[in-house]
Write a protein that holds these residues in place. Structure first.
Motif, mmCIF file in Angstrom:
data_model
loop_
_atom_site.group_PDB
_atom_site.id
_atom_site.type_symbol
_atom_site.label_atom_id
_atom_site.label_comp_id
_atom_site.label_asym_id
_atom_site.label_seq_id
_atom_site.Cartn_x
_atom_site.Cartn_y
_atom_site.Cartn_z
ATOM 1 N N LEU A 1 49.460 55.469 38.186
ATOM 2 C CA LEU A 1 47.996 55.491 38.116
ATOM 3 C C LEU A 1 47.443 54.402 37.208
ATOM 4 N N SER A 2 48.273 53.877 36.306
ATOM 5 C CA SER A 2 47.786 52.818 35.423
ATOM 6 C C SER A 2 47.543 51.509 36.162
ATOM 7 N N PHE A 3 48.019 51.441 37.403
ATOM 8 C CA PHE A 3 47.832 50.222 38.199
ATOM 9 C C PHE A 3 46.802 50.410 39.311
ATOM 10 N N VAL A 4 45.971 51.459 39.225
ATOM 11 C CA VAL A 4 44.964 51.707 40.258
ATOM 12 C C VAL A 4 43.603 51.976 39.615
ATOM 13 N N ARG A 5 42.575 51.969 40.459
ATOM 14 C CA ARG A 5 41.244 52.427 40.060
ATOM 15 C C ARG A 5 40.969 53.703 40.834
ATOM 16 N N TRP A 6 40.557 54.752 40.116
ATOM 17 C CA TRP A 6 40.337 56.044 40.764
ATOM 18 C C TRP A 6 39.413 56.873 39.904
ATOM 19 N N ASN A 7 38.517 57.611 40.570
ATOM 20 C CA ASN A 7 37.588 58.457 39.822
ATOM 21 C C ASN A 7 38.165 59.833 39.507
ATOM 22 N N GLY A 8 39.374 60.111 39.987
ATOM 23 C CA GLY A 8 40.015 61.382 39.702
ATOM 24 C C GLY A 8 39.642 62.506 40.630
ATOM 25 N N LEU A 9 38.812 62.232 41.637
ATOM 26 C CA LEU A 9 38.344 63.287 42.541
ATOM 27 C C LEU A 9 38.776 63.040 43.982
ATOM 28 N N ASP A 10 38.403 61.904 44.542
ATOM 29 C CA ASP A 10 38.636 61.613 45.950
ATOM 30 C C ASP A 10 39.883 60.745 46.095
ATOM 31 N N SER B 1 45.989 58.345 21.056
ATOM 32 C CA SER B 1 46.155 59.609 21.784
ATOM 33 C C SER B 1 44.808 60.225 22.134
ATOM 34 N N ALA B 2 43.828 60.107 21.242
ATOM 35 C CA ALA B 2 42.496 60.640 21.517
ATOM 36 C C ALA B 2 41.806 59.840 22.621
ATOM 37 N N LEU B 3 42.015 58.524 22.645
ATOM 38 C CA LEU B 3 41.424 57.703 23.698
ATOM 39 C C LEU B 3 41.995 58.063 25.063
ATOM 40 N N VAL B 4 43.281 58.433 25.097
ATOM 41 C CA VAL B 4 43.891 58.848 26.373
ATOM 42 C C VAL B 4 43.143 60.040 26.942
ATOM 43 N N ILE B 5 42.915 61.060 26.117
ATOM 44 C CA ILE B 5 42.229 62.268 26.579
ATOM 45 C C ILE B 5 40.783 61.974 26.946
ATOM 46 N N GLN B 6 40.123 61.136 26.173
ATOM 47 C CA GLN B 6 38.732 60.808 26.464
ATOM 48 C C GLN B 6 38.574 60.180 27.836
ATOM 49 N N GLY C 1 32.665 60.897 32.908
ATOM 50 C CA GLY C 1 32.918 59.475 32.748
ATOM 51 C C GLY C 1 34.384 59.134 32.686
ATOM 52 N N GLN C 2 35.243 59.988 33.256
ATOM 53 C CA GLN C 2 36.669 59.748 33.167
ATOM 54 C C GLN C 2 37.064 58.495 33.950
ATOM 55 N N VAL C 3 37.971 57.739 33.379
ATOM 56 C CA VAL C 3 38.494 56.531 34.012
ATOM 57 C C VAL C 3 40.006 56.692 34.055
ATOM 58 N N ILE C 4 40.511 57.192 35.174
ATOM 59 C CA ILE C 4 41.919 57.572 35.271
ATOM 60 C C ILE C 4 42.836 56.390 35.013
#
Length: 315
Positions: free
Chosen positions: A58-67, A270-275, A281-284
């Motif tokens: 997932l670190s190599f993609v753009r995704w909103n986490g839903l669709d 670690s906090a930035l990961v969860i944020q 506004g999540q950015v997977i």
């Protein structure tokens, strides 16, 4: 005179030896072994290895986490964004380094000092050990809540002791971005020092007493005996504590998240990961990239420890 067969003579035992029968595993044994090995392996796969592999992907993609149909390849753009254009990243790195230095310079020596004092067989040593070890049994989230009561601006114990509670001079220990990182570090030290104390106590008990006696006969004082004889003899414990201190500084999360979700001067990787992975506004992709960066950094002390623990010295 020769010994009769079956009777032990001067030259040895002439009795025929029975061959050892190799016991084959029964069906029940195989089932039990399969369950004992399979269940932990499955748990490791589901909770650790599969999420790790997915995070790397997932670190190599753009995704909103839903669709799922909205997943788009991004190459290394997430990593480029984190290192160049993500404002909280470098402050978070600095705070993690500060966390490491503080634990290494303050918390770890404090734990060593407590261990040395409690190793003197003083009266009530077991009680003191239990008191200092209690924070280790508590989660960091609970420790954050406890220290919030201590650091509260209006009704906190610290401002009350300073005589500033309820006045304009009261310090907002967790709200002021100039001091909250130090307040959080003191709370983390409260826990880490107890952990180090127990490890060093175990190490001190394992040091051969004859080494201390020999040093004493040679005229060494207590300071020289400890730092030249005892401390080097605890080398395996020292390696473990170094690795634990590094990992603790990297995985620090609970306290700062309880305080203010890792913002306003308390940014940690670690906090930035969860944020970036949870909430609005999540950015997977960015959150996964941060998780991979944290994983790579964490592997350094882990590999170091494993190489020290299991490496074979050449004779």
């Amino acid at each position: 005179m020769e010994s009769p067969i079956g009777i032990t003579g001067a030259k040895g035992d002439a009795r025929p030896r029975k061959r050892r029968r190799i016991r084959l595993l029964s069906r029940t044994d195989k089932i039990v072994l399969s369950v004992m090995v399979g269940i932990p392996t499955l748990i490791q796969l589901v909770l650790i290895w599969i999420p790790t592999v997915l995070s790397i992907g997932l670190s190599f993609v753009r995704w909103n986490g839903l669709d799922l149909s909205d997943i788009k390849a991004a190459g290394v753009s997430n990593y480029s964004y984190v290192f160049k254009d993500y404002p909280p990243f470098w402050p978070a790195v600095q705070h993690n380094v500060l966390w490491l230095v503080f634990l290494a310079v303050i918390a770890t020596p404090l734990g060593l000092l407590l261990a040395v004092l409690l190793d003197q067989n003083i009266r009530g040593s077991k009680i003191y050990q239990s008191i200092f070890f209690i924070p280790v049994m508590l989660s960091l989230a609970l420790i954050g809540i406890i220290w919030q009561l201590f650091y509260q601006k209006d009704n906190g114990l610290l401002n009350f002791l300073l005589g500033t509670a309820g006045t304009p001079q009261a310090v907002d220990w967790f709200g002021d971005s100039d001091v909250n990182i130090w307040a959080a570090l003191i709370a983390a030290t409260w826990r880490h020092a107890g952990y180090v104390m127990i490890l060093y106590l175990a190490g001190l008990k394992g040091v051969d007493a004859s080494l201390k006696e020999a040093a004493s006969l040679d005229g060494a004082n207590a300071y020289q005996t400890f730092f030249r004889i005892v401390f080097p003899a605890m080398r395996p414990i020292n390696i473990v504590i170094v690795v634990i201190t590094i990992i603790e500084s990297l995985r620090a999360f609970d306290i700062v998240y309880v305080i203010n979700r890792g913002t306003n001067g308390l940014e940690l990787i670690s906090a930035l990961v969860i944020q970036n992975l949870v909430g609005e506004g999540q950015v997977i992709g960015v959150g996964s990239a941060l998780a991979v960066i944290l994983l790579v950094i964490s592997l350094v002390p882990i590999v170091f420890y494993l190489s020290r623990a299991f490496g074979k010295e050449k004779v």
